[in-house]
Write an enzyme that holds these catalytic residues in place. Structure first.
Site, PDB file in Angstrom:
ATOM      1  CB  SER A  74      42.888  13.558  27.665  1.00 15.86           C
ATOM      2  OG  SER A  74      44.124  13.048  27.231  1.00 15.86           O
ATOM      3  CE  LYS A 118      47.544  14.140  28.835  1.00 12.93           C
ATOM      4  NZ  LYS A 118      46.139  14.022  28.649  1.00 12.93           N
TER       5      LYS A 118
END
Length: 155
Positions: A70, A106
């Site tokens: 991701s 993230k």
């Protein structure tokens, strides 16, 4: 001593100075942080390695293994992210977070629409942090290394 003097006189022997490589002990958490759906980091096992300081970004506190895609193209599965342990991360910075006990790498987005954990890979939707969610910040990501590069620099 005669033999040493003969070697010096022959020109075959050249005095060399050893290069000193500074090593530093650093923890690398064995439970990977998710670049995807989330994995647990808190209280997980860790390995303490002595590593060549030249491959560590300045101020690195610890390392974590990355699992998933991701955060591509910047971070890849199997790499190690180097982290500065701190209690906050600025808007737009990449950090290591735990959302309801699941650890992530993230990008933080904090705006009028709320707080989101953002993947760099566009095939993943942002993760909204709800008002009843628990968000812990482990620190700011300073850099990365391929795991294969580290084995050659550890002692």
């Amino acid at each position: 001593m005669d033999y040493i003097n003969l070697l010096h006189a022959s020109g075959i022997y050249e005095k060399q100075t050893a290069k000193i490589i500074p090593f530093r002990s650093i923890d690398i958490f064995e439970n990977a942080v998710s670049a995807g759906t989330g994995s647990f980091l808190v209280d997980g096992p860790k390995e303490t390695v002595r590593i060549d300081e030249s491959i560590l970004p300045e101020d690195t506190t610890f390392g974590v293994r990355i699992s998933g895609d991701s955060m591509e193209p910047e971070f890849h599965d199997g790499q190690i992210a180097w982290v500065l342990q701190q209690e906050s991360v600025a808007n737009g910075e990449i950090g290591i977070f735990a959302l309801n006990g699941e650890a992530y790498i993230k990008k933080l987005q904090n705006d009028k629409d709320g707080i989101f954990l953002i993947s760099l890979n566009e095939k993943y939707t942002p993760i909204k942090v709800g008002e009843n969610d628990r968000l812990d910040i482990f620190g700011k990501v300073l850099g990365k290394s391929d795991a294969s590069a580290i084995t050659g620099h550890c002692r």
